[in-house]
Design a protein around this motif. Structure first.
Motif, short mmCIF file in Angstrom:
data_model
loop_
_atom_site.label_atom_id
_atom_site.label_comp_id
_atom_site.label_asym_id
_atom_site.label_seq_id
_atom_site.Cartn_x
_atom_site.Cartn_y
_atom_site.Cartn_z
N ALA A 105 0.83 -1.21 0.00
CA ALA A 105 0.00 0.00 0.00
C ALA A 105 0.87 1.26 0.00
O ALA A 105 0.57 2.24 -0.68
CB ALA A 105 -0.92 -0.01 1.22
N THR A 106 1.95 1.22 0.78
CA THR A 106 2.88 2.36 0.82
C THR A 106 3.53 2.57 -0.53
O THR A 106 3.62 3.70 -1.02
CB THR A 106 3.97 2.12 1.89
N ILE A 107 3.97 1.48 -1.15
CA ILE A 107 4.62 1.57 -2.46
C ILE A 107 3.67 2.15 -3.49
O ILE A 107 4.06 3.00 -4.31
CB ILE A 107 5.12 0.17 -2.91
N GLN A 108 2.40 1.72 -3.46
CA GLN A 108 1.42 2.23 -4.41
C GLN A 108 1.28 3.74 -4.30
O GLN A 108 1.25 4.45 -5.32
CB GLN A 108 0.06 1.57 -4.20
N GLY A 109 1.22 4.24 -3.08
CA GLY A 109 1.11 5.69 -2.88
C GLY A 109 2.34 6.43 -3.36
O GLY A 109 2.23 7.45 -4.04
N LEU A 110 3.50 5.91 -3.03
CA LEU A 110 4.74 6.57 -3.42
C LEU A 110 4.95 6.52 -4.93
O LEU A 110 5.50 7.46 -5.52
CB LEU A 110 5.93 5.93 -2.69
N GLU A 111 4.52 5.44 -5.56
CA GLU A 111 4.65 5.34 -7.02
C GLU A 111 3.81 6.39 -7.74
O GLU A 111 4.15 6.82 -8.84
CB GLU A 111 4.24 3.93 -7.49
N LEU A 112 2.72 6.80 -7.11
CA LEU A 112 1.86 7.82 -7.70
C LEU A 112 2.36 9.24 -7.40
O LEU A 112 1.75 10.21 -7.80
CB LEU A 112 0.43 7.66 -7.18
N GLY A 113 3.47 9.33 -6.67
CA GLY A 113 4.09 10.63 -6.42
C GLY A 113 3.84 11.21 -5.05
O GLY A 113 4.22 12.36 -4.79
N ALA A 114 3.20 10.47 -4.15
CA ALA A 114 2.97 10.98 -2.80
C ALA A 114 4.30 11.30 -2.13
O ALA A 114 5.28 10.57 -2.28
CB ALA A 114 2.19 9.96 -1.97
N ASP A 115 4.33 12.39 -1.38
CA ASP A 115 5.56 12.80 -0.70
C ASP A 115 5.70 12.16 0.67
O ASP A 115 6.80 12.09 1.21
CB ASP A 115 5.58 14.33 -0.57
N ALA A 116 4.59 11.72 1.23
CA ALA A 116 4.62 11.00 2.52
C ALA A 116 3.36 10.14 2.60
O ALA A 116 2.34 10.42 1.97
CB ALA A 116 4.67 11.98 3.68
N TYR A 117 3.47 9.07 3.40
CA TYR A 117 2.38 8.09 3.51
C TYR A 117 2.21 7.79 5.00
O TYR A 117 3.13 7.28 5.64
CB TYR A 117 2.78 6.83 2.74
N VAL A 118 1.05 8.14 5.56
CA VAL A 118 0.83 8.01 7.00
C VAL A 118 -0.31 7.03 7.24
O VAL A 118 -1.43 7.21 6.74
CB VAL A 118 0.49 9.37 7.63
N GLU A 119 -0.04 6.00 8.03
CA GLU A 119 -1.05 4.98 8.34
C GLU A 119 -1.92 5.42 9.51
O GLU A 119 -1.45 5.99 10.48
CB GLU A 119 -0.37 3.65 8.66
N LYS A 120 -3.22 5.16 9.40
CA LYS A 120 -4.15 5.38 10.50
C LYS A 120 -4.16 4.14 11.40
O LYS A 120 -4.03 3.01 10.89
CB LYS A 120 -5.57 5.61 9.97
N PRO A 121 -4.34 4.29 12.69
CA PRO A 121 -4.39 5.56 13.43
C PRO A 121 -2.99 6.15 13.57
O PRO A 121 -2.00 5.42 13.69
CB PRO A 121 -4.96 5.15 14.78
N PHE A 122 -2.88 7.46 13.56
CA PHE A 122 -1.58 8.12 13.66
C PHE A 122 -1.59 9.06 14.85
O PHE A 122 -2.64 9.54 15.28
CB PHE A 122 -1.29 8.91 12.38
N HIS A 123 -0.40 9.31 15.37
CA HIS A 123 -0.26 10.27 16.47
C HIS A 123 -0.24 11.67 15.87
O HIS A 123 0.40 11.91 14.84
CB HIS A 123 1.02 10.00 17.25
N SER A 124 -0.91 12.61 16.50
CA SER A 124 -0.99 13.97 15.97
C SER A 124 0.39 14.59 15.78
O SER A 124 0.64 15.31 14.80
CB SER A 124 -1.83 14.85 16.88
N ASP A 125 1.31 14.32 16.71
CA ASP A 125 2.66 14.88 16.59
C ASP A 125 3.36 14.38 15.34
O ASP A 125 4.09 15.13 14.69
CB ASP A 125 3.50 14.51 17.82
#
Length: 272
Positions: A105-125
């Motif tokens: 899933a991370t690779i798919q996002g990055l291949e489309l040009g995403a600059d960062a990929y954050v998985e839910k749930p994530f810490h606000s910081d």
């Protein structure tokens, strides 16, 4: 909480001292949570899917997009792909948020040009650090370009599309560098863009207006000519479109923190 609605978007005056972030998610709770998290430092616009997001992008100067992946109408992957493949938006960094886990899933996002990929749930910081890092790095590059006499305009490009855009723009300016009447309408016509679209693109990439970019390009060409040591300062000022060499000197000093003469002297000192 009062939400940003589409009818307000074209008339809202954005704060000059805040980056503008576009938050895209079909879940109201997530929109409100992330908006509350970021709104103290940034101006946040919201959209419930990719189609709404593209409409906002066509009207506003956006510095960063945070998008969920799973959405109706147009999901985050397709939105990211359209942003990164569209010359008007390709410079805008994209953070994808997703409940999907795993390397694929991370690779798919990055291949489309995403600059960062954050998985839910994530810490606000963690999300805030990602946002601040992307914006800070882009801002440093813009400031370095504007204040450094010999740094090429392509240093601000974050994609091949941006590089081609900036190169074409600089070539158009250089073709009429000695023309004091060179204006934004000419550039917009030659770039096949409307004046507002060209303004948004240039402002987002460089933090400069189109007229400011024309001026900086003139001054950088002047710095290049000064470094060659062939022409006199007044000759260079005329060649780059200044009617007065005194005005040229003042403008050069304001942009680069030293007069043309001091710049030449600094080059001579550094010459082995």
């Amino acid at each position: 909480m009062e939400k940003t609605i589409m009818s307000e978007i074209t008339t809202t005056k954005m704060p000059a001292d805040k980056f503008v972030i576009l938050l895209v998610d079909d879940e109201i709770d997530i929109l409100e949570y992330v908006e509350d998290m970021l709104s103290e430092k940034y101006h946040v616009l919201t959209a419930s899917n990719g189609l709404e997001a593209l409409d906002i992008l066509s009207k506003e100067i956006i510095q960063l997009v945070i998008s969920d992946v799973m959405m109706p109408e147009m999901d985050g992957y397709e939105l990211c792909d359209k942003i990164k493949s569209n010359l008007e938006f390709s410079h805008i960094p994209v953070i994808l948020l997703t409940a999907k886990s795993g390397l694929q899933a991370t690779i798919q996002g990055l291949e489309l040009g995403a600059d960062a990929y954050v998985e839910k749930p994530f810490h606000s910081d963690f999300l805030q650090v990602q946002v601040a890092s992307l914006l800070k790095n882009r801002d440093k590059i813009k400031a370095y370009f504007a204040s450094s006499p010999l740094i090429h305009i392509k240093s601000m490009a974050h994609s091949k599309g941006d590089e081609l855009f900036l190169e074409k723009l600089q070539n158009l300016i250089n073709e009429r560098l000695d023309d004091a009447d060179l204006d934004v309408d000419y550039l917009a016509d030659r770039m096949n863009m409307s004046r507002p679209t060209l303004y948004r693109k240039i402002k987002s990439i460089s933090n400069l207006s189109a007229n400011e970019l024309i001026n900086v390009t003139r001054l950088k060409k002047a710095a290049e000519l000064l470094s060659e040591g062939i022409l006199r300062i007044y000759e260079i000022s005329e060649q780059v479109g200044f009617s007065s060499h005194k005005h040229f000197g003042r403008t050069f000093s304001k942009q680069f923190g030293m007069s043309p003469k001091e710049y030449v002297q600094s080059l001579q000192r550094n010459d082995p």
